[in-house]
Motif scaffolding. Sequence first.
Motif, PDB file in Angstrom:
ATOM      1  N   SER A  80       0.974  -1.329  -0.133  1.00 61.88           N
ATOM      2  CA  SER A  80       0.035  -0.083   0.132  1.00 61.88           C
ATOM      3  C   SER A  80       0.848   1.216  -0.175  1.00 61.88           C
ATOM      4  CB  SER A  80      -0.771   0.056   1.114  1.00 61.88           C
ATOM      5  OG  SER A  80      -0.085   0.200   2.358  1.00 61.88           O
ATOM      6  N   ILE A  81       0.248   2.462  -0.377  1.00 64.74           N
ATOM      7  CA  ILE A  81       0.780   3.687  -0.166  1.00 64.74           C
ATOM      8  C   ILE A  81      -0.137   4.818   0.484  1.00 64.74           C
ATOM      9  CG2 ILE A  81      -0.098   4.306  -2.758  1.00 64.74           C
ATOM     10  CD1 ILE A  81       2.314   6.067  -3.077  1.00 64.74           C
ATOM     11  N   THR A  82       0.706   5.253   1.243  1.00 67.27           N
ATOM     12  CA  THR A  82      -0.240   6.350   2.181  1.00 67.27           C
ATOM     13  C   THR A  82       0.117   7.767   1.712  1.00 67.27           C
ATOM     14  OG1 THR A  82      -0.536   5.015   4.016  1.00 67.27           O
ATOM     15  CG2 THR A  82      -0.657   7.321   4.652  1.00 67.27           C
ATOM     16  N   LEU A  83      -0.842   8.634   1.293  1.00 70.74           N
ATOM     17  CA  LEU A  83      -0.660   9.786   0.804  1.00 70.74           C
ATOM     18  C   LEU A  83      -0.952  10.804   1.972  1.00 70.74           C
ATOM     19  CD1 LEU A  83      -2.615   9.587  -2.595  1.00 70.74           C
ATOM     20  CD2 LEU A  83      -0.148   8.995  -2.034  1.00 70.74           C
ATOM     21  N   LYS A  84       0.056  11.743   2.273  1.00 71.13           N
ATOM     22  CA  LYS A  84      -0.155  12.805   3.374  1.00 71.13           C
ATOM     23  C   LYS A  84       0.076  14.219   2.874  1.00 71.13           C
ATOM     24  CE  LYS A  84       0.918  13.534   8.151  1.00 71.13           C
ATOM     25  NZ  LYS A  84       1.724  13.240   9.411  1.00 71.13           N
ATOM     26  N   LYS A  85      -0.836  14.941   3.218  1.00 69.51           N
ATOM     27  CA  LYS A  85      -0.557  16.719   2.918  1.00 69.51           C
ATOM     28  C   LYS A  85       0.409  17.111   4.088  1.00 69.51           C
ATOM     29  CE  LYS A  85      -1.377  20.407   0.880  1.00 69.51           C
ATOM     30  NZ  LYS A  85      -2.594  21.131   0.447  1.00 69.51           N
ATOM     31  N   GLU A  86       1.377  17.561   3.754  1.00 63.03           N
ATOM     32  CA  GLU A  86       2.614  17.957   4.696  1.00 63.03           C
ATOM     33  C   GLU A  86       2.483  19.413   4.469  1.00 63.03           C
ATOM     34  OE1 GLU A  86       4.143  15.688   6.426  1.00 63.03           O
ATOM     35  OE2 GLU A  86       4.351  13.960   5.343  1.00 63.03           O
ATOM     36  N   SER A  87       2.186  20.272   3.696  1.00 61.12           N
ATOM     37  CA  SER A  87       2.617  21.493   3.513  1.00 61.12           C
ATOM     38  C   SER A  87       1.714  22.163   2.659  1.00 61.12           C
ATOM     39  CB  SER A  87       4.015  21.864   2.946  1.00 61.12           C
ATOM     40  OG  SER A  87       4.105  22.966   2.513  1.00 61.12           O
ATOM     41  N   SER A  88       1.323  23.380   2.785  1.00 59.31           N
ATOM     42  CA  SER A  88       0.520  24.164   1.791  1.00 59.31           C
ATOM     43  C   SER A  88       0.862  25.082   1.265  1.00 59.31           C
ATOM     44  CB  SER A  88      -0.962  24.634   2.620  1.00 59.31           C
ATOM     45  OG  SER A  88      -0.301  25.648   3.758  1.00 59.31           O
ATOM     46  N   LYS A  89       2.208  25.342   1.083  1.00 65.28           N
ATOM     47  CA  LYS A  89       3.056  26.247   0.286  1.00 65.28           C
ATOM     48  C   LYS A  89       3.183  25.607  -1.196  1.00 65.28           C
ATOM     49  CE  LYS A  89       7.287  29.161   0.291  1.00 65.28           C
ATOM     50  NZ  LYS A  89       8.583  29.152   0.590  1.00 65.28           N
ATOM     51  N   ILE A  90       2.679  26.383  -1.933  1.00 65.54           N
ATOM     52  CA  ILE A  90       2.914  25.829  -3.590  1.00 65.54           C
ATOM     53  C   ILE A  90       3.195  27.051  -4.394  1.00 65.54           C
ATOM     54  CG2 ILE A  90       1.379  24.656  -5.230  1.00 65.54           C
ATOM     55  CD1 ILE A  90      -0.391  23.646  -2.673  1.00 65.54           C
ATOM     56  N   ASN A  91       4.077  26.565  -5.419  1.00 62.97           N
ATOM     57  CA  ASN A  91       4.514  27.498  -6.422  1.00 62.97           C
ATOM     58  C   ASN A  91       3.981  27.068  -7.744  1.00 62.97           C
ATOM     59  OD1 ASN A  91       6.147  29.049  -4.533  1.00 62.97           O
ATOM     60  ND2 ASN A  91       7.505  27.523  -4.714  1.00 62.97           N
ATOM     61  N   SER A  92       4.221  27.845  -8.778  1.00 60.73           N
ATOM     62  CA  SER A  92       3.806  27.412 -10.391  1.00 60.73           C
ATOM     63  C   SER A  92       4.646  26.352 -10.692  1.00 60.73           C
ATOM     64  CB  SER A  92       4.267  28.729 -10.999  1.00 60.73           C
ATOM     65  OG  SER A  92       5.170  28.972 -11.008  1.00 60.73           O
ATOM     66  N   LEU A  93       4.103  25.606 -11.519  1.00 54.75           N
ATOM     67  CA  LEU A  93       4.536  24.327 -12.218  1.00 54.75           C
ATOM     68  C   LEU A  93       4.835  24.104 -13.320  1.00 54.75           C
ATOM     69  CD1 LEU A  93       5.127  21.305 -11.048  1.00 54.75           C
ATOM     70  CD2 LEU A  93       2.781  20.712 -11.548  1.00 54.75           C
ATOM     71  N   THR A  94       6.178  23.802 -13.741  1.00 50.52           N
ATOM     72  CA  THR A  94       6.314  23.489 -15.262  1.00 50.52           C
ATOM     73  C   THR A  94       6.845  22.003 -15.241  1.00 50.52           C
ATOM     74  OG1 THR A  94       7.202  25.761 -15.685  1.00 50.52           O
ATOM     75  CG2 THR A  94       8.007  24.115 -17.147  1.00 50.52           C
ATOM     76  N   LEU A  95       6.094  21.398 -16.329  1.00 43.76           N
ATOM     77  CA  LEU A  95       6.229  19.918 -16.220  1.00 43.76           C
ATOM     78  C   LEU A  95       6.225  19.341 -17.632  1.00 43.76           C
ATOM     79  CD1 LEU A  95       3.835  18.017 -13.733  1.00 43.76           C
ATOM     80  CD2 LEU A  95       6.654  18.029 -13.890  1.00 43.76           C
ATOM     81  N   ASP A  96       6.960  18.381 -18.148  1.00 45.83           N
ATOM     82  CA  ASP A  96       6.966  17.598 -19.326  1.00 45.83           C
ATOM     83  C   ASP A  96       6.567  16.372 -19.075  1.00 45.83           C
ATOM     84  OD1 ASP A  96       7.258  16.524 -21.728  1.00 45.83           O
ATOM     85  OD2 ASP A  96       9.399  17.055 -22.277  1.00 45.83           O
ATOM     86  N   LEU A  97       5.105  16.162 -19.744  1.00 49.61           N
ATOM     87  CA  LEU A  97       4.255  14.830 -19.686  1.00 49.61           C
ATOM     88  C   LEU A  97       4.533  13.892 -20.602  1.00 49.61           C
ATOM     89  CD1 LEU A  97       1.514  16.428 -17.295  1.00 49.61           C
ATOM     90  CD2 LEU A  97       3.171  15.202 -16.638  1.00 49.61           C
ATOM     91  N   LYS A  98       5.415  13.951 -21.605  1.00 48.40           N
ATOM     92  CA  LYS A  98       5.369  12.960 -22.834  1.00 48.40           C
ATOM     93  C   LYS A  98       5.628  11.775 -22.251  1.00 48.40           C
ATOM     94  CE  LYS A  98      10.217  13.098 -23.669  1.00 48.40           C
ATOM     95  NZ  LYS A  98      11.510  13.433 -24.610  1.00 48.40           N
ATOM     96  N   HIS A  99       5.906  11.541 -21.050  1.00 45.15           N
ATOM     97  CA  HIS A  99       6.043   9.916 -20.669  1.00 45.15           C
ATOM     98  C   HIS A  99       4.831   9.539 -19.761  1.00 45.15           C
ATOM     99  CE1 HIS A  99       9.992   9.501 -22.406  1.00 45.15           C
ATOM    100  NE2 HIS A  99      10.382  10.075 -21.399  1.00 45.15           N
ATOM    101  N   ALA A 100       4.018  10.436 -19.330  1.00 37.74           N
ATOM    102  CA  ALA A 100       2.616  10.120 -18.706  1.00 37.74           C
ATOM    103  C   ALA A 100       1.582  11.183 -19.126  1.00 37.74           C
ATOM    104  CB  ALA A 100       3.119  10.420 -17.140  1.00 37.74           C
ATOM    105  N   PRO A 101       1.152  11.253 -20.342  1.00 44.18           N
ATOM    106  CA  PRO A 101       0.192  12.132 -20.640  1.00 44.18           C
ATOM    107  C   PRO A 101      -1.202  12.101 -19.980  1.00 44.18           C
ATOM    108  CG  PRO A 101       0.608  10.450 -22.340  1.00 44.18           C
ATOM    109  CD  PRO A 101       1.543  10.339 -21.256  1.00 44.18           C
ATOM    110  N   ASP A 102      -1.534  10.874 -19.459  1.00 42.70           N
ATOM    111  CA  ASP A 102      -3.000  10.523 -18.925  1.00 42.70           C
ATOM    112  C   ASP A 102      -3.126  11.272 -17.599  1.00 42.70           C
ATOM    113  OD1 ASP A 102      -3.709   9.077 -21.096  1.00 42.70           O
ATOM    114  OD2 ASP A 102      -3.396   7.029 -20.027  1.00 42.70           O
TER     115      ASP A 102
END
Length: 405
Positions: free
Chosen positions: A267-289
């Motif tokens: 299993s995997i547990t996801l946890k919200k650790e922080s609320s500080k978020i900046n803008s995002l730049t991503l190349d998703l050619k390997h995971a477009p879905d």
Amino acid sequence: MDITLHKSTIQQQSSIEITGSKSESNRLLLLQALFPEIELSNVSNSDDSNLMIKALASKEKVVDIHHAGTAMRFLTAYFSVQEGRETVLTGSKRMKERPIKILVDALQELGAEINYVENEGFPPINIIGKKLTKNKVSLKANVSSQYISALLLIASKLENGIELTLEGDITSVPYINMTLSLLNEIGVKTSFENNTITVYPSKANIKPLVVESDWSSASYYFSIVALSAVGTEITLSSYKENSLQGDSCLVEIYKHFGVSSNFKENSITLKKESSKINSLTLDLKHAPDIAQTIAVTCFALGVSCDLTGLHTLKIKETDRLVALKTEIEKLGGRVDITDKSLHLKTSNSIKELVSIATYNDHRMAMAFAPIALKKPIIIEDAMVVSKSYPTFWEDLKSIGFKISQ
């Protein structure tokens, strides 16, 4: 059926069991049809996988796979090697608009007998199964990985295997590696050097196989945790830290949104650790879905993003780039798109009770659902989720979402 997601707050701690990966299931189902002694468990309960099972078992001449794009590509290759069998492979109105020519050309290069029934380059197609003895073929490297995987999956059953040369910059490498790893897992010898993939004619070395749960389906919970209060946790099963699925890059991507991932056993547990978020730049050619999930997460958090490598989204269940722009702008966002990228501007507010069109696309319905943690929202044709994740709405209710028809 349209549903309303009322403004919701999820439980501080919850857990969900997610069905097997559609991508892995459909590959392994085809391999099981070629090697019937393979035993599978945790197979996806998605519409696409059920259609794949039904099509592989069908004795009818006409096989209709409805909206199932993966099934269309994989079965085109499968039926081409079913010696002496004639099959007409068809699908929904949208499926008849999705190109198949690249794969058909490659199979014809290997000696397959395939003809178009209606429009050149598109389903439906008439396939007369035969023994394929040629083994060298080339494809442009930036095509959908499903074309490539379709060829690789049938290769071990060909008299001389396949030597596939990819021309140019390869996209969706994780999906190609997933196919090769599954072939290796059943004892089929492969190699992937530079731009040449070789699959050798092999007999399978069979052992029971467990399908890992679907990472694309997990993406919506990464988004939900990202939009929740610090300290919120969701545990998902069954997932592997060394996953074959390209969308497992979610673990790294969602660190940007303050979400940590902790693996324990299956299993995997996801946890919200922080609320500080900046803008995002991503190349998703390997995971477009996962582009839709990420774009909606950024919009809901009020941050900008630039997503590239999205050229395959135009030939999915709908043109996902146009659909994302249309629906995010209905909610009050600002989006620019090209034929292979999406650029979201920062937004300060979200409109309430906007009705989100889903375009026969399961990912549109699920990607927009987390918005309900910020504002109430309406999802049109909500049961479109059955394509990949039939129990999605029930699972959301179980963690605290308020949903009504």
